[in-house]
Design a protein around this motif. Structure first.
Motif, short mmCIF file in Angstrom:
data_model
loop_
_atom_site.label_atom_id
_atom_site.label_comp_id
_atom_site.label_asym_id
_atom_site.label_seq_id
_atom_site.Cartn_x
_atom_site.Cartn_y
_atom_site.Cartn_z
N THR A 320 0.84 -1.20 0.00
CA THR A 320 0.00 0.00 0.00
C THR A 320 0.87 1.25 0.00
O THR A 320 0.54 2.25 -0.65
CB THR A 320 -0.95 0.00 1.21
N THR A 321 1.99 1.22 0.72
CA THR A 321 2.94 2.33 0.65
C THR A 321 3.43 2.55 -0.78
O THR A 321 3.48 3.69 -1.27
CB THR A 321 4.14 2.06 1.57
N ALA A 322 3.78 1.46 -1.45
CA ALA A 322 4.23 1.55 -2.83
C ALA A 322 3.11 2.06 -3.74
O ALA A 322 3.34 2.87 -4.65
CB ALA A 322 4.72 0.19 -3.31
N ALA A 323 1.88 1.58 -3.49
CA ALA A 323 0.74 2.00 -4.31
C ALA A 323 0.48 3.50 -4.17
O ALA A 323 0.23 4.20 -5.16
CB ALA A 323 -0.50 1.21 -3.92
N ALA A 468 10.61 12.30 2.70
CA ALA A 468 9.55 13.19 3.14
C ALA A 468 8.19 12.72 2.62
O ALA A 468 7.18 12.79 3.32
CB ALA A 468 9.83 14.62 2.68
N VAL A 469 8.15 12.25 1.37
CA VAL A 469 6.91 11.70 0.81
C VAL A 469 6.49 10.47 1.61
O VAL A 469 5.30 10.24 1.85
CB VAL A 469 7.11 11.34 -0.68
N ASP A 470 7.47 9.67 2.05
CA ASP A 470 7.17 8.51 2.88
C ASP A 470 6.47 8.93 4.17
O ASP A 470 5.57 8.26 4.67
CB ASP A 470 8.46 7.75 3.20
N GLY A 471 6.89 10.07 4.71
CA GLY A 471 6.24 10.57 5.92
C GLY A 471 4.80 10.97 5.69
O GLY A 471 3.99 10.98 6.63
N ILE A 472 4.44 11.28 4.43
CA ILE A 472 3.07 11.66 4.11
C ILE A 472 2.18 10.43 3.98
O ILE A 472 1.04 10.42 4.45
CB ILE A 472 3.04 12.49 2.82
N ILE A 473 2.69 9.39 3.34
CA ILE A 473 1.85 8.24 3.03
C ILE A 473 1.94 7.14 4.09
O ILE A 473 1.04 6.29 4.18
CB ILE A 473 2.21 7.65 1.65
N ALA A 474 3.00 7.13 4.88
CA ALA A 474 3.19 6.06 5.86
C ALA A 474 2.12 6.00 6.93
O ALA A 474 1.72 4.90 7.33
CB ALA A 474 4.57 6.18 6.50
N PRO A 475 1.59 7.15 7.43
CA PRO A 475 0.57 7.05 8.49
C PRO A 475 -0.64 6.21 8.11
O PRO A 475 -1.28 5.63 8.99
CB PRO A 475 0.19 8.52 8.73
N TRP A 476 -0.98 6.16 6.82
CA TRP A 476 -2.10 5.31 6.40
C TRP A 476 -1.67 3.85 6.30
O TRP A 476 -2.32 2.96 6.84
CB TRP A 476 -2.67 5.78 5.07
N SER A 477 -0.56 3.60 5.60
CA SER A 477 -0.16 2.22 5.36
C SER A 477 0.29 1.53 6.63
O SER A 477 0.19 0.30 6.75
CB SER A 477 0.94 2.17 4.30
N ARG A 478 0.80 2.29 7.63
CA ARG A 478 1.27 1.66 8.86
C ARG A 478 0.11 1.03 9.65
O ARG A 478 0.34 0.18 10.52
CB ARG A 478 1.97 2.69 9.76
N GLN A 479 -1.12 1.41 9.36
CA GLN A 479 -2.26 0.84 10.06
C GLN A 479 -2.67 -0.52 9.52
O GLN A 479 -3.51 -1.20 10.12
CB GLN A 479 -3.47 1.79 9.95
N LEU A 480 -2.10 -0.93 8.39
CA LEU A 480 -2.52 -2.14 7.70
C LEU A 480 -1.67 -3.33 8.14
O LEU A 480 -0.55 -3.16 8.65
CB LEU A 480 -2.41 -1.94 6.19
N PRO A 481 -2.20 -4.55 7.94
CA PRO A 481 -1.43 -5.73 8.35
C PRO A 481 -0.15 -5.88 7.55
O PRO A 481 -0.08 -5.46 6.38
CB PRO A 481 -2.41 -6.89 8.07
N ALA A 482 0.88 -6.46 8.16
CA ALA A 482 2.18 -6.60 7.51
C ALA A 482 2.71 -8.01 7.72
O ALA A 482 2.39 -8.69 8.70
CB ALA A 482 3.17 -5.59 8.06
N ALA A 483 3.56 -8.46 6.76
CA ALA A 483 4.15 -9.80 6.86
C ALA A 483 5.30 -9.84 7.86
O ALA A 483 5.60 -10.87 8.44
CB ALA A 483 4.63 -10.25 5.48
N ASP A 484 5.99 -8.73 8.06
CA ASP A 484 7.10 -8.69 9.02
C ASP A 484 7.02 -7.40 9.82
O ASP A 484 6.24 -6.49 9.51
CB ASP A 484 8.44 -8.79 8.30
N ALA A 485 7.81 -7.33 10.81
CA ALA A 485 7.74 -6.19 11.74
C ALA A 485 8.35 -4.93 11.15
O ALA A 485 7.92 -3.82 11.47
CB ALA A 485 8.45 -6.54 13.05
#
Length: 1004
Positions: A320-323, A468-485
């Motif tokens: 989702t971060t990549a998307a 910096a762009v990662d800081g914009i989109i990460a708050p959404w994707s960090r809420q989603l399930p992940a395969a690793d920590a």
């Protein structure tokens, strides 16, 4: 903020009218304000856990509210919708010519589309989201069809409308089904329930797939992808906004929204991955074959949408971060490239890459902007597109699942083609080509260059500051399930990892394909075309049209008795079957409740039978009217004076309308030579009448529960503050139904006028100008000239001769002397103003006494009808010098405007508010919003009556007068004016008009 878009959309044409194309720069402030609002809540959004919610009660009984919810995902999309929107509006300020036609209309529609798209991404109630979803479809149709005089444009707009609307209907079914399953219409609640085990049953899967069909059609995925390249017939700003940054992203948004809860659902990956891979490959393959720069970008957009769907479908944290990174990158570089193509086309006069040569020398700035944006499209460093593709490759390689491997292979093949067509785009637009004369585009407008420059700077800055762009989109994707920590972090440089090697391999193969573009083109030409989805669409539409033509030719035979016979027989058959299956028959029969009902019923029966035996049309209409007035008497006897008054008025208006129509028909009712004999018609009619009588009998005796109507008197008094239950029901209790009926009335009035008017129906009727003495003196004739019928004279002659002497009605003398009635003119002159005042009394008294907006409007309409019947079309113009269309529109604004009243003070839609005012002498009065609704009804009914009188009355008169003048000119061989009696006789024979049948504007 959504409301601001729509409010400004209404006044946008005024900006363009006063400021010309520069008005777009002022309109850009609206999406810019939306961008500022989004940026102002950035601290709240970037925490990831905060949500901004606004809710308004809508339909409490169904637990439905107008819920606007901005979370991190909505916030990211709001940046695109408002930011790119502001730049596109700024671009329009110099893209269009100063004398561009319908530019104000375009500005209003584009602003309304921006509002629809903004509402779509913040709507949490699923039905509300669907409304905005279809709103984008409608406004995109209007924007694509901006140049409506071109057949190609009209076809492209209609194609986009049909395809996306079909997907939207599928989505509507899914939305309703999902809301019923989960018991909530909120999208966020449905996604949250999707996480819970046991909710992926058959109905849920069916609902989600139906919703995904809407997303797939909106985002132009196979097999619906063909509508997007066709939509390139739209102006370039439309392509840059709708088809790069906004509308086509709606499907991506919906997939991203649903993926966290439903990506593990059976069929999710199979559907989206297969469609995404096929779309990415087909779009890129077709882009390599295009010579039109805009079409090349269009097919490239199709390919990139497939790419986005592939990555968005997984619903995991890293993908989702990549998307989201890919989404931002695509919106920036594709909007910039579309705007650049618009500049090239604007300056060079062509988009054909075979005719462009040496453009880089003429415009180095434009070349630099194109090079950076195209590099981002191809995934070259140091752009945001490169960082996004690196994220996609890294996360797919790390996914390890079977779906991840399939997606990686599909993305790799599509990305190779993307590099090839990106290089071909830059070469085609700017390279020096042998045997092609270099273009000289002239200077570029600074305002025109602003938007692509800012977008390109953001593309480059986003790559260099990928963290910096990662800081914009990460708050959404960090809420989603992940395969690793450990979460993936977006960055320009991750070191020599496998994804980098993978990217270098893809870029190298793509560049080789471009360098060997001629062999590649030859290979593409040699390859079979495969499935042509556009041709399939055309074939489907053609077959539907052929089927419709076949059915029409078999059933529409031009015989009204045949049509009626089929309808009645089918109705009888279905109703009889229902009655046979019915188990609740009344146990007793009551012929009549009171003795007075019997003579009323007898009059109705006699009138109905007499209507079937009448030989003249006018007599049949009058006799049919007896049944209507009989029903009015029945209502009055049953204690319903309001219904009785309305029924009597409607029946009177109906007779007037019938008379106006009958003027153009033969006086006698013809004898049919068709297949339905009189005896068969009698049998069908009697059977239908008996069937409906039995239905009424059964329906009245089948009730087992108390009627909800018993509650209406209490509701009318306690909630509606009125004692007239009928009127309070119309304007308060069931105001939604009344508003829908009013919309039908407006549509009917417009349809009637459109059928009759040859010229435009806009404006008022031609009036008599009493202040033109020069015309009077020029047209004055001796009294004996009045023997010539004035209705055969020209309009100017009628005006001049009508006002030479005083008359009871100003336009009375425009009628032929043989068709005037001085008594009627005197009566109308005396009672007209009293009738109008009485209509106003009915309007204001209707909340507690018989009356209301509908009855009051009918009374005012009758007053206008009297003026017309007594004095003709010029008298109607004097009585109502207003535009009927404006009355209809104003009435609809009054009625619909009260719907939002409740929302303003925090209640529900159509919730009434009341104010008690004490006025000296008059006393205490109650003023409420329902009165405004009633005023809207009043204006609409008057507008309807005026439209009917103008079209069926005045406009038909005008046609008859023209026919009469042409006949007079053809007969006047030796004298200027033929014998009046001879003309009357000839016209009477031509139209077979029953002169003794009545008088309508002096014509019958």
């Amino acid at each position: 903020m959504t409301g601001a878009f729509f409010l400004v959309a209404v006044i946008a044409p005024l900006f363009i009218r006063f400021f010309g194309r520069t008005g777009f720069a002022a309109l850009a402030l609206v999406p810019a304000a939306g961008l500022a609002l989004s940026l102002s809540v950035a601290p709240l959004m970037l925490t990831g856990a905060e949500v901004w919610v606004e809710s308004y009660r809508w339909i409490p009984a169904l637990d439905m509210s107008l819920v606007f919810r901005m979370d991190m995902l909505s916030w990211i999309f709001s940046l695109l919708v408002t930011g790119v929107g502001a730049l596109v509006f700024l671009y329009c300020a110099r893209y269009f010519d100063a004398d561009e036609l319908r530019l104000g209309r375009f500005a209003g529609i584009l602003m309304a589309f921006a509002g629809m798209m903004y509402g779509l991404i913040v709507a949490d109630e699923m039905l509300l989201l669907f409304i905005f979803w279809e709103g984008t479809t409608i406004f995109s149709y209007l924007l694509i069809g901006q140049y409506h005089s071109r057949q190609q444009t009209r076809r492209a707009a209609l194609q986009a409308l049909i395809v996306t609307t079909a997907g939207g209907l599928s989505m509507l079914i899914g939305v309703i089904l999902l809301g019923n399953i989960f018991g909530s219409g909120k999208l966020s609640s449905a996604v949250q329930r999707g996480f819970e085990p046991g909710y992926h049953d058959g109905l849920v899967i069916a609902a989600i797939i139906l919703i995904l069909v809407g997303a797939v059609s909106k985002s132009a995925l196979v097999p619906f992808h063909f509508w997007l390249p066709g939509a390139m017939a739209a102006p370039t700003p439309v392509s840059a906004y709708l088809h790069a940054a906004a509308m086509v992203k709606a499907g991506i948004y919906l997939v991203l929204r649903l993926a966290p809860g439903f990506s593990t659902m059976p069929g999710w990956h199979l559907m989206l991955l297969s469609l995404g891979i096929a779309t990415m490959f087909i779009g890129a393959w077709q882009a390599l074959k295009q010579h039109d720069l805009k079409l090349l970008l269009a097919y490239g957009t199709v390919s990139q949408l497939g790419f986005l769907i592939i990555v968005s479908a997984f619903g995991s944290r890293d993908l989702t971060t990549a998307a989201l990174a890919l989404l931002l990158a695509h919106s920036l570089f594709k909007a910039a490239l579309f705007l650049i193509v618009g500049i090239i086309d604007h300056r060079a006069g062509t988009r054909d890459l075979r005719k462009l040569s040496g453009y880089a020398r003429c415009s180095p700035l434009l070349f630099a902007l194109t090079l950076i944006s195209a590099a981002s499209m191809a995934g070259l460093p140091p752009t945001l597109g490169f960082a996004a593709k690196e994220a996609v490759f890294s996360t797919l390689l790390a996914d390890g699942s079977k779906e991840g491997v399939i997606a990686l292979i599909g993305v790799a093949v599509g990305s190779i083609l993307t590099v090839a067509y990106s290089a071909r785009f830059v070469w085609g637009a700017f390279a020096v080509k042998p045997d092609v004369e270099p273009v000289d585009p002239g200077g570029d407008s600074p305002l025109l260059m602003t938007a692509p420059t800012i977008l390109t700077i953001l593309t480059l800055t986003g790559g260099l500051a990928a963290s910096a762009v990662d800081g914009i989109i990460a708050p959404w994707s960090r809420q989603l399930p992940a395969a690793d920590a450990e979460a993936y972090h977006l960055a320009l440089w991750h070191g020599p990892e496998p994804a980098l090697m993978f990217s270098l391999l893809i870029i190298s193969i793509g560049i080789v394909m471009f360098l060997f573009r001629e062999p590649v083109a030859a290979f593409q030409t040699a390859m079979p075309d495969g499935l042509d989805f556009h041709q399939g669409y055309r074939w489907t539409i053609g077959r539907l049209e052929a089927f419709a033509a076949t059915v029409t030719s078999r059933t529409q035979r031009g015989s009204m008795p045949f049509y009626q016979g089929v309808i009645y027989l089918f109705a009888i058959a279905t109703i009889v079957i229902t009655l046979i299956l019915n188990n609740t028959w009344p146990g007793e029969v009551t012929p009549a409740d009171t003795a007075m009902q019997l003579p009323i019923a007898g009059a109705l029966i006699i009138g109905a039978i007499a209507a079937t035996t009448a030989e003249k049309r006018f007599a049949a209409v009058v006799v049919v009217g007896v049944t209507g007035y009989g029903m009015s008497a029945f209502f009055a006897h049953q204690g319903a004076p309001d219904l009785a008054l309305t029924q009597a008025l409607v029946e009177t208006i109906t007779i007037v309308v019938f008379v106006l129509v009958l003027r153009r028909l033969p006086a006698r009712i013809g004898r049919s030579a068709g297949r339905l004999s009189p005896s068969l018609r009698l049998l069908i009619g009697a059977a239908f009448g008996v069937t409906m009588m039995v239905v009424a009998f059964v329906a009245l005796g089948a009730r087992t529960a108390a009627s909800i109507g018993d509650m209406f008197p209490r509701l009318a008094y306690e909630i509606g503050h009125g004692t007239n239950v009928v009127n309070v029901t119309l304007v308060d209790i069931r105001a939604w139904d009344t508003l829908g009926e009013l919309s039908v009335v407006v549509a009917a009035a417009t349809g009637v006028a459109s059928f009759i008017f040859v010229r435009s129906r806009e404006g008022t009727l031609q009036r008599i100008d009493a202040n033109r003495p020069s015309v009077f003196s020029r047209l004055y004739r001796p009294v004996e000239d009045d023997l010539a019928p004035l209705w055969l004279a020209s309009d100017e002659e009628q005006e001049g001769r009508a006002v030479r002497r005083s008359a009871w009605l100003l336009a009375g003398r425009t009628l032929s002397p043989a068709n005037r009635s001085i008594m009627l003119e005197v009566i109308v002159r005396l009672i007209f103003h009293a009738v109008v005042v009485f209509s106003v009394y009915l309007l204001f008294a209707g909340h507690n006494l018989p009356g209301g907006g509908f009855a009051a409007g009918l009374v005012a309409g009758l007053a206008l009808a009297l003026r017309y019947l007594a004095g003709g079309r010029y008298e109607l113009a004097e009585a109502a010098p207003v535009d009927a269309g404006k009355l209809l529109g104003l009435g609809l604004v009054f009625a619909a405007g009260t719907a939002v009243g409740g929302l303003i003070w925090g209640s529900t839609v159509f919730d009434a508010a009341w104010l008690d005012v004490k006025i000296p002498v008059i006393g205490e009065i109650h003023l409420g919003t329902s009165l405004l609704f009633d005023i809207g009804v009043y204006l609409i009914v008057i507008g309807l009556m005026l439209d009917i009188l103008r079209s069926l009355g005045a406009e038909v008169d005008r046609h008859q007068e023209s026919d009469g003048r042409r006949l007079a000119e053809s007969l006047s061989t030796e004298q200027a004016r033929p014998d009046t009696q001879q003309l009357h006789t000839l016209l009477g024979r031509m139209d077979d008009v029953d002169v003794d049948g009545g008088a309508s504007g002096g014509r019958l």
